[in-house]
Design a protein around this motif. Structure first.
Motif, PDB file in Angstrom:
ATOM      1  N   GLN A   1     -22.115 -46.588 -11.318  1.00 40.25           N
ATOM      2  CA  GLN A   1     -24.103 -46.916 -11.324  1.00 40.25           C
ATOM      3  C   GLN A   1     -24.523 -46.065 -10.253  1.00 40.25           C
ATOM      4  O   GLN A   1     -25.511 -46.064 -10.714  1.00 40.25           O
ATOM      5  CB  GLN A   1     -23.438 -48.147 -11.181  1.00 40.25           C
ATOM      6  CG  GLN A   1     -24.840 -49.260 -11.515  1.00 40.25           C
ATOM      7  CD  GLN A   1     -25.279 -49.883 -11.007  1.00 40.25           C
ATOM      8  OE1 GLN A   1     -23.795 -50.796 -11.326  1.00 40.25           O
ATOM      9  NE2 GLN A   1     -26.873 -50.808 -12.096  1.00 40.25           N
TER      10      GLN A   1
ATOM     11  N   ALA B   1     -31.162 -50.872 -17.908  1.00 39.00           N
ATOM     12  CA  ALA B   1     -31.503 -52.489 -16.624  1.00 39.00           C
ATOM     13  C   ALA B   1     -31.402 -53.592 -18.442  1.00 39.00           C
ATOM     14  O   ALA B   1     -31.114 -54.366 -17.323  1.00 39.00           O
ATOM     15  CB  ALA B   1     -33.494 -52.609 -17.543  1.00 39.00           C
ATOM     16  N   VAL B   2     -31.022 -53.304 -19.262  1.00 42.66           N
ATOM     17  CA  VAL B   2     -30.661 -54.519 -20.506  1.00 42.66           C
ATOM     18  C   VAL B   2     -29.516 -54.073 -19.863  1.00 42.66           C
ATOM     19  O   VAL B   2     -28.488 -55.694 -19.907  1.00 42.66           O
ATOM     20  CB  VAL B   2     -31.143 -54.105 -21.492  1.00 42.66           C
ATOM     21  CG1 VAL B   2     -29.788 -54.596 -22.501  1.00 42.66           C
ATOM     22  CG2 VAL B   2     -32.160 -53.847 -21.987  1.00 42.66           C
TER      23      VAL B   2
ATOM     24  N   ASN C   1     -27.458 -54.053 -16.728  1.00 46.51           N
ATOM     25  CA  ASN C   1     -26.924 -54.555 -15.958  1.00 46.51           C
ATOM     26  C   ASN C   1     -27.069 -56.072 -15.987  1.00 46.51           C
ATOM     27  O   ASN C   1     -26.739 -56.934 -15.179  1.00 46.51           O
ATOM     28  CB  ASN C   1     -27.873 -53.878 -14.963  1.00 46.51           C
ATOM     29  CG  ASN C   1     -27.430 -51.985 -14.838  1.00 46.51           C
ATOM     30  OD1 ASN C   1     -25.702 -51.823 -14.828  1.00 46.51           O
ATOM     31  ND2 ASN C   1     -27.918 -51.390 -14.228  1.00 46.51           N
ATOM     32  N   TYR C   2     -28.360 -56.739 -16.296  1.00 48.13           N
ATOM     33  CA  TYR C   2     -28.934 -58.004 -16.629  1.00 48.13           C
ATOM     34  C   TYR C   2     -28.267 -58.842 -17.542  1.00 48.13           C
ATOM     35  O   TYR C   2     -28.095 -60.038 -17.392  1.00 48.13           O
ATOM     36  CB  TYR C   2     -30.317 -57.979 -16.475  1.00 48.13           C
ATOM     37  CG  TYR C   2     -30.835 -57.440 -15.540  1.00 48.13           C
ATOM     38  CD1 TYR C   2     -31.314 -58.195 -13.774  1.00 48.13           C
ATOM     39  CD2 TYR C   2     -31.732 -56.046 -14.968  1.00 48.13           C
ATOM     40  CE1 TYR C   2     -31.602 -57.963 -13.057  1.00 48.13           C
ATOM     41  CE2 TYR C   2     -31.975 -55.675 -14.082  1.00 48.13           C
ATOM     42  CZ  TYR C   2     -32.030 -56.323 -12.553  1.00 48.13           C
ATOM     43  OH  TYR C   2     -32.788 -56.296 -12.053  1.00 48.13           O
ATOM     44  N   VAL C   3     -27.842 -57.899 -18.657  1.00 48.18           N
ATOM     45  CA  VAL C   3     -27.449 -59.061 -19.812  1.00 48.18           C
ATOM     46  C   VAL C   3     -26.052 -58.515 -18.960  1.00 48.18           C
ATOM     47  O   VAL C   3     -25.188 -59.464 -19.968  1.00 48.18           O
ATOM     48  CB  VAL C   3     -27.977 -58.095 -21.432  1.00 48.18           C
ATOM     49  CG1 VAL C   3     -27.536 -59.376 -22.392  1.00 48.18           C
ATOM     50  CG2 VAL C   3     -29.525 -58.652 -21.161  1.00 48.18           C
TER      51      VAL C   3
END
Length: 341
Positions: free
Chosen positions: A10, A72-73, A75-77
């Motif tokens: 990442q 972003a999605v 990594n967070y979801v």
């Protein structure tokens, strides 16, 4: 035997793609402003060139915006199905960008290289309509493939009832349809690669022969039109090389993911290589289009003028403050001298 997963960390993904996202978004937004708001000082684009450039800029901009959202999605979801859907959407943008760059090179080939063949003459006369239809069909087909893959993913992932035989048959039909589209897209990308290479090198060969004939006749290759043709031909050749390298990676990535029993590449590796390819496309657009360079030069001159005005204002303020200090010192000195007398 379990397949090896070639992964990109990442941190490495962010270090490579972060600057690329920022630079490409800035450049393509600038290109979009040049296309939407042309000035009197810059050359206006005729159709279908304006449409091709706008479509290419639009696809590139949407890709990099979507890449930020996907990262972003995920990594967070962390939902794998959401990630796959996002990956399918990104592929749709990439496919449209690839075919649009092919049509752009083909446009320059038709405009530069003269031909007496009836088919080429007919294409040149109807190039605007042909380009509109081709881009529309490309977009519809790639969108259809994306929707088909998303439906298959949702159906086969347990969101639908798969206990009855009818649903199982429906999944098998979707699986067969996705594979048909998969091979059709690969064949189409291969045909586009052939068109890109033939049109680019044919244009370069024609201009090379023209330069030699002019040089042998004692003339100079100084016509602005010819210089412009030479510039777009050079950028077209570099775009063809970029397209060839990326298409080679694209076929390797897709077929190893589908059929290789040894290894496959992660989506982050694919996204990074795609970002590099689209970055090269963005650079070629800036170099090859005179209007973009002229607008960039105008913006740079305006910034220099603003910086010069700002520096001049600061100098005036500094000199005035120094003058005031000097006058104050003189006044104090005179006052002291008068008091002493």
């Amino acid at each position: 035997m379990e397949r090896t997963f070639v992964h990109l960390s990442q941190l490495a993904f962010l270090l490579i793609n972060g600057p690329l996202v920022f630079l490409n978004l800035a450049a393509n937004i600038f290109y979009a402003c040049c296309l939407i708001f042309p000035t009197c000082n810059t050359q206006s684009f005729k159709q279908p060139l304006n449409m091709l450039l706008g479509y290419l800029v639009w696809c590139t901009t949407l890709y990099f915006i979507s890449l930020m959202l996907v990262s972003a999605v995920f990594n967070y979801v962390g939902d794998f199905n959401v990630f796959v859907v996002s990956w399918i959407i990104l592929n749709c943008y990439v496919h449209n960008s690839m075919t649009c760059s092919v049509w752009l090179n083909f446009y320059y080939y038709i405009q530069i290289v003269p031909s007496q063949r009836a088919l080429v003459i007919w294409v040149k006369r109807n190039l605007r309509s042909i380009t509109c239809v081709a881009l529309f069909l490309d977009a519809m087909f790639f969108c259809f493939d994306g929707v088909l893959n998303i439906v298959y993913l949702i159906t086969s992932s347990g969101f639908a009832d798969i206990n009855d035989t009818q649903t199982d048959d429906h999944i098998d039909e979707l699986f067969f349809a996705t594979h048909v589209c998969f091979f059709f897209i690969k064949v189409y990308i291969g045909i586009c690669l052939c068109i890109m290479m033939v049109s680019s090198f044919s244009t370069a060969h024609y201009l090379y022969r023209h330069i030699r004939s002019v040089a042998q006749g004692g003339g100079y290759f100084s016509s602005p039109r010819r210089r412009s043709q030479m510039r777009v031909t050079i950028t077209g050749l570099s775009q063809a090389v970029l397209y060839f390298l990326y298409a080679t990676f694209y076929f390797f990535d897709e077929f190893t993911y589908m059929f290789s029993p040894q290894f496959y590449l992660s989506a982050w590796v694919s996204f990074t290589v795609t970002s590099l390819y689209l970055s090269g496309t963005t650079v070629n657009l800036g170099i090859g289009q005179t209007a973009f360079k002229q607008r960039a030069a105008d913006v740079w001159k305006a910034l220099k003028v603003l910086c010069g005005v700002g520096m001049a204002t600061n100098d005036v303020k500094m000199h005035s403050s120094q003058l005031t200090s000097g006058e104050t010192a003189n006044t104090v000195t005179v006052g002291v001298q008068m008091s002493l007398h």
